[in-house]
Design a protein around this motif. Structure first.
Motif, PDB file in Angstrom:
ATOM      1  N   LEU A  87      60.064  73.421  36.301  1.00 30.31           N
ATOM      2  CA  LEU A  87      59.299  72.551  37.207  1.00 30.31           C
ATOM      3  C   LEU A  87      59.482  72.920  38.675  1.00 30.31           C
ATOM      4  O   LEU A  87      58.907  72.263  39.545  1.00 30.31           O
ATOM      5  N   ASP A  88      60.313  73.948  38.920  1.00 32.70           N
ATOM      6  CA  ASP A  88      60.638  74.348  40.299  1.00 32.70           C
ATOM      7  C   ASP A  88      61.203  73.154  41.069  1.00 32.70           C
ATOM      8  O   ASP A  88      60.795  72.861  42.198  1.00 32.70           O
ATOM      9  N   ALA A  89      62.148  72.460  40.421  1.00 32.49           N
ATOM     10  CA  ALA A  89      62.753  71.264  41.011  1.00 32.49           C
ATOM     11  C   ALA A  89      64.267  71.437  41.080  1.00 32.49           C
ATOM     12  O   ALA A  89      64.845  72.333  40.458  1.00 32.49           O
ATOM     13  N   GLU A  90      64.913  70.546  41.827  1.00 30.41           N
ATOM     14  CA  GLU A  90      66.377  70.563  41.924  1.00 30.41           C
ATOM     15  C   GLU A  90      66.988  69.968  40.663  1.00 30.41           C
ATOM     16  O   GLU A  90      66.436  69.035  40.071  1.00 30.41           O
ATOM     17  N   TYR A  91      68.138  70.523  40.226  1.00 31.43           N
ATOM     18  CA  TYR A  91      68.866  69.971  39.079  1.00 31.43           C
ATOM     19  C   TYR A  91      70.178  69.359  39.561  1.00 31.43           C
ATOM     20  O   TYR A  91      70.906  69.973  40.331  1.00 31.43           O
ATOM     21  N   LEU A  92      70.451  68.131  39.121  1.00 28.99           N
ATOM     22  CA  LEU A  92      71.675  67.445  39.501  1.00 28.99           C
ATOM     23  C   LEU A  92      72.533  67.250  38.251  1.00 28.99           C
ATOM     24  O   LEU A  92      72.187  66.473  37.360  1.00 28.99           O
ATOM     25  N   ALA A  93      73.649  67.980  38.186  1.00 29.08           N
ATOM     26  CA  ALA A  93      74.507  67.919  36.997  1.00 29.08           C
ATOM     27  C   ALA A  93      75.324  66.628  36.974  1.00 29.08           C
ATOM     28  O   ALA A  93      75.465  65.996  35.923  1.00 29.08           O
ATOM     29  N   ASP A 114      51.538  59.020  43.734  1.00 26.78           N
ATOM     30  CA  ASP A 114      51.479  57.578  44.000  1.00 26.78           C
ATOM     31  C   ASP A 114      52.490  57.149  45.061  1.00 26.78           C
ATOM     32  O   ASP A 114      52.162  56.386  45.970  1.00 26.78           O
ATOM     33  N   LEU A 115      53.738  57.630  44.917  1.00 34.38           N
ATOM     34  CA  LEU A 115      54.783  57.170  45.832  1.00 34.38           C
ATOM     35  C   LEU A 115      54.693  57.837  47.200  1.00 34.38           C
ATOM     36  O   LEU A 115      55.119  57.252  48.198  1.00 34.38           O
ATOM     37  N   THR A 116      54.150  59.040  47.268  1.00 38.65           N
ATOM     38  CA  THR A 116      53.914  59.663  48.588  1.00 38.65           C
ATOM     39  C   THR A 116      52.973  58.777  49.395  1.00 38.65           C
ATOM     40  O   THR A 116      53.172  58.532  50.582  1.00 38.65           O
ATOM     41  N   PHE A 117      51.943  58.269  48.713  1.00 38.05           N
ATOM     42  CA  PHE A 117      50.979  57.383  49.374  1.00 38.05           C
ATOM     43  C   PHE A 117      51.606  56.029  49.696  1.00 38.05           C
ATOM     44  O   PHE A 117      51.468  55.499  50.805  1.00 38.05           O
ATOM     45  N   ALA A 118      52.341  55.457  48.723  1.00 40.82           N
ATOM     46  CA  ALA A 118      52.897  54.112  48.893  1.00 40.82           C
ATOM     47  C   ALA A 118      54.005  54.072  49.944  1.00 40.82           C
ATOM     48  O   ALA A 118      54.109  53.111  50.715  1.00 40.82           O
ATOM     49  N   LEU A 119      54.840  55.116  49.976  1.00 43.05           N
ATOM     50  CA  LEU A 119      56.000  55.122  50.887  1.00 43.05           C
ATOM     51  C   LEU A 119      55.692  55.787  52.227  1.00 43.05           C
ATOM     52  O   LEU A 119      56.443  55.620  53.190  1.00 43.05           O
ATOM     53  N   GLY A 120      54.629  56.598  52.260  1.00 46.97           N
ATOM     54  CA  GLY A 120      54.312  57.317  53.496  1.00 46.97           C
ATOM     55  C   GLY A 120      55.337  58.389  53.806  1.00 46.97           C
ATOM     56  O   GLY A 120      55.578  58.713  54.971  1.00 46.97           O
ATOM     57  N   LYS A 121      55.966  58.940  52.766  1.00 52.86           N
ATOM     58  CA  LYS A 121      56.992  59.980  52.939  1.00 52.86           C
ATOM     59  C   LYS A 121      56.759  61.112  51.941  1.00 52.86           C
ATOM     60  O   LYS A 121      56.071  60.931  50.937  1.00 52.86           O
ATOM     61  N   ASP A 122      57.351  62.258  52.231  1.00 53.70           N
ATOM     62  CA  ASP A 122      57.344  63.358  51.259  1.00 53.70           C
ATOM     63  C   ASP A 122      58.265  62.978  50.101  1.00 53.70           C
ATOM     64  O   ASP A 122      59.415  62.575  50.326  1.00 53.70           O
ATOM     65  N   VAL A 123      57.772  63.117  48.886  1.00 49.60           N
ATOM     66  CA  VAL A 123      58.551  62.727  47.707  1.00 49.60           C
ATOM     67  C   VAL A 123      58.850  63.960  46.860  1.00 49.60           C
ATOM     68  O   VAL A 123      57.954  64.757  46.570  1.00 49.60           O
ATOM     69  N   ARG A 124      60.110  64.118  46.484  1.00 48.09           N
ATOM     70  CA  ARG A 124      60.515  65.189  45.564  1.00 48.09           C
ATOM     71  C   ARG A 124      61.252  64.568  44.384  1.00 48.09           C
ATOM     72  O   ARG A 124      62.010  63.601  44.554  1.00 48.09           O
ATOM     73  N   LEU A 125      61.038  65.119  43.184  1.00 47.31           N
ATOM     74  CA  LEU A 125      61.727  64.629  41.990  1.00 47.31           C
ATOM     75  C   LEU A 125      62.888  65.549  41.641  1.00 47.31           C
ATOM     76  O   LEU A 125      62.779  66.775  41.721  1.00 47.31           O
ATOM     77  N   ILE A 126      63.998  64.938  41.260  1.00 47.77           N
ATOM     78  CA  ILE A 126      65.194  65.684  40.870  1.00 47.77           C
ATOM     79  C   ILE A 126      65.399  65.526  39.365  1.00 47.77           C
ATOM     80  O   ILE A 126      65.283  64.427  38.823  1.00 47.77           O
ATOM     81  N   VAL A 127      65.688  66.633  38.687  1.00 51.72           N
ATOM     82  CA  VAL A 127      65.925  66.604  37.239  1.00 51.72           C
ATOM     83  C   VAL A 127      67.398  66.318  36.977  1.00 51.72           C
ATOM     84  O   VAL A 127      68.281  66.940  37.564  1.00 51.72           O
ATOM     85  N   CYS A 128      67.650  65.339  36.106  1.00 50.52           N
ATOM     86  CA  CYS A 128      69.027  65.025  35.698  1.00 50.52           C
ATOM     87  C   CYS A 128      68.970  64.310  34.355  1.00 50.52           C
ATOM     88  O   CYS A 128      67.894  64.161  33.768  1.00 50.52           O
ATOM     89  N   ASP A 129      70.107  63.860  33.860  1.00 48.45           N
ATOM     90  CA  ASP A 129      70.156  63.187  32.566  1.00 48.45           C
ATOM     91  C   ASP A 129      69.364  61.875  32.643  1.00 48.45           C
ATOM     92  O   ASP A 129      69.738  60.959  33.384  1.00 48.45           O
ATOM     93  N   PRO A 130      68.267  61.735  31.868  1.00 49.35           N
ATOM     94  CA  PRO A 130      67.438  60.526  31.960  1.00 49.35           C
ATOM     95  C   PRO A 130      68.198  59.238  31.640  1.00 49.35           C
ATOM     96  O   PRO A 130      67.923  58.191  32.232  1.00 49.35           O
TER      97      PRO A 130
END
Length: 565
Positions: A61-67, A116-132
């Motif tokens: 996903l080209d995202a950050e991973y948080l162990a 949705d959240l970029t619009f709602a928060l008015g900020k750049d949003v990034r998702l981090i992958v970790c244990d759900p």
């Protein structure tokens, strides 16, 4: 874990983790039998560890991973999203400043969260992958649900104001909107929708009767009744649903159709809304359109190998007609969309005419038919032929004109996919003849017909072997002597399946390939039974025979196959 993204997980296991095809087949077969997610099965079968799989998902996903997920989040960071946003989108803030916020997500595959959240928060949003599971724990700790459940809310509603009765025919749009905007009504409708999505319901029914107002869910093809709200709130509840669907709340004399799009527990959910005026008020039915269903690879629909290979071959042909047949709710649309996914690529132009468009697919031009303005299937098809398509999907062949244009399209170098409502595969051919299509045109254009049904899967948690009574075996046409050491299963009922014994559904199929012998019979206007007999002689399995395959695989029960075949 990530049960709605099986195809992406399979791709990661194959391409990035280099799992061999034998292991992948094992995982897919177990997924087909039990319904357990591909990701969880790969971990349970020790093909990969959870951290390694999550790391590869992040890379994919080209995202950050948080162990190491923290046990808590500071108040300042947690405040970056509110309770509704955290619970609806299943996210927890990890870092936040004035211009951006990084979110731990239960479902990092869901890009709708970012939009949705970029619009709602008015900020750049990034998702981090970790244990759900760790994210779910943080949501429970930091964003607790409001202190009410279904029963509590019902109790509050029963004690509330009874002035908003159904009988108010003279209420105007402003009054209705005020009723629909009451806090308890909003919470109640949200709770009903949320519960339905969590229970994987396919339809939600709001039904007014003379003395009560019923709410029913359809789960795995069967209806289950919920605790009914007070009758006097029927108008408020239906008005609230109509507000969500952008319908005219003041119009209660004619049927209306609309759509609701929302996110529940991190999943994008599309609801198709239909209202119907009845003797005691408006009946409202919401069809839950699960966007994840169209992500399914056709190999994961539980098809026998010969059917799977046959569809793969048909949809890669340059022209011809492929028909899927079965009753409403038998999974025809899912099969057609999954078939289109095989050939959906930048070098192929695909057009669909649907009533309505159920799933939105990237790269495909989809047209909703609209009978009120004269846009029928036939009219859409005529326009399609001027749009230079390679493949055309018609939601349903309902009349002679649609059938004739579909055949014309196939004979002029287009592949056409469509559906019919018939009991079996051979019946689709004779149905076209009954419509008035010339038999020689059917014989020269139709390439294959797939009949299908959906049967409920036996719950994998409480599945139990048993010896069925002779009467049931007789209904299936099985001689007890021929059984040998084969086992039969039923579900005893447990908490996982709500004591029904079933969890999820699977398809059973009847595949009719148009051979030369069958084409000759079609030209001769042979009846359905004669065409079916010839197809059986050439190796076709009936729906009942494919149901037996599912029974002997331990996937479904005798009762289900008898019921649907």
């Amino acid at each position: 874990m990530f049960e709605d993204h099986s195809q992406a997980i399979i791709e990661i296991l194959r391409e990035r983790l280099r799992l061999d095809e034998k292991s992948l087949t094992t995982v897919q077969e177990e997924h087909r039998l039990t319904g357990t997610s591909i990701a969880n099965l790969a971990i349970e079968l020790q093909m990969v560890t959870k951290p390694v799989l999550l790391r590869e998902i992040a890379s994919y996903l080209d995202a950050e991973y948080l162990a190491d997920v923290p046990n808590s989040v500071s108040g300042d960071v947690a405040g970056a999203v509110n309770v509704a946003q955290a619970r609806n989108y299943a996210v927890v803030p990890y870092r936040a400043d004035s211009v951006s916020v990084d979110l731990l997500a239960v479902d990092p595959f869901n890009s709708q969260i970012i939009d949705d959240l970029t619009f709602a928060l008015g900020k750049d949003v990034r998702l981090i992958v970790c244990d759900p599971s760790r994210v779910e724990s943080l949501i429970k700790d930091h964003y607790p649900e409001e202190a009410h459940n279904f029963d509590d809310l019902l109790s509050d509603l029963k004690e509330g104001d009874q002035s908003a009765g159904f009988a108010g025919e003279d209420l105007n749009a402003t009054d209705l909107e005020a009723m629909a905007g009451q806090g308890p009504i909003i919470r109640f409708v949200n709770l009903v929708l949320g519960q339905a999505i969590r229970d994987k319901a396919s339809d939600i029914h709001f039904e007014p009767f003379e003395h009560e107002f019923k709410i029913r869910y359809r789960i795995d093809g069967s209806l289950y009744e919920m605790s009914p709200p007070p009758k006097h709130l029927s108008l408020s509840i239906t008005s609230r649903v109509k507000v969500l669907a952008n319908l005219n709340i003041a119009e209660r004399r004619i049927p209306q159709d609309g759509r609701i799009k929302l996110t529940i527990a991190g999943r994008p959910v599309d609801l198709r809304v239909s209202t119907l005026p009845t003797q005691f008020g408006e009946s409202v039915v919401l069809r839950v359109l699960d966007q994840s269903a169209v992500q399914l690879d056709i190999s994961q629909l539980g098809m026998p190998e010969d059917v799977f290979e046959g569809i793969n071959e048909i949809v890669k042909r340059p022209n011809g007609i492929f028909i899927v047949t079965g009753p409403t709710g038998s999974g025809k649309t899912t099969t057609l969309y999954s078939s289109l996914r095989i050939v959906n690529s930048p070098d192929v132009k695909i057009l669909t005419a649907e009533d309505p468009v159920e799933y939105e697919i990237e790269g495909i031009m989809q047209v909703p038919v609209n009978h009120t303005v004269g846009l029928s299937f036939a009219k859409a098809l005529r326009s399609f032929l001027r749009q230079d398509p390679d493949i055309i999907m018609v939601g349903e062949i309902r009349d002679l004109e649609t059938a004739q244009i579909s055949i014309q399209a196939s004979l002029t170098g287009h592949l056409v996919l469509s559906t019919l409502h018939t009991n079996d595969a051979a019946g689709a051919v004779t149905r076209l003849v009954d419509m008035g299509v010339e038999p020689f045109l059917i014989a020269s254009s139709v390439e294959a017909v797939l009949a299908q049904r959906l049967v409920r899967r036996v719950c994998a948690t409480c599945r139990t072997a048993y010896e069925p009574p002779a009467t049931l075996l007789h209904q299936l046409g099985i001689d007890p002597i021929d059984i040998g050491d084969r086992e039969f299963f039923f579900g005893k009922g447990c908490g996982v399946c709500n004591n029904t014994g079933y969890k999820g559904r699977m398809g059973i199929y009847e595949w009719l390939r148009m051979s030369e012998a069958v084409r000759d019979l079609v030209v001769e206007r042979a009846p359905t039974l004669v065409i079916k007999q010839k197809a059986l002689e050439q190796g076709m399995r009936t729906l009942r025979d494919d149901g037996l395959r599912a029974i002997f695989d331990g996937a479904t029960s005798i009762e289900e196959v008898v019921k649907y075949t």
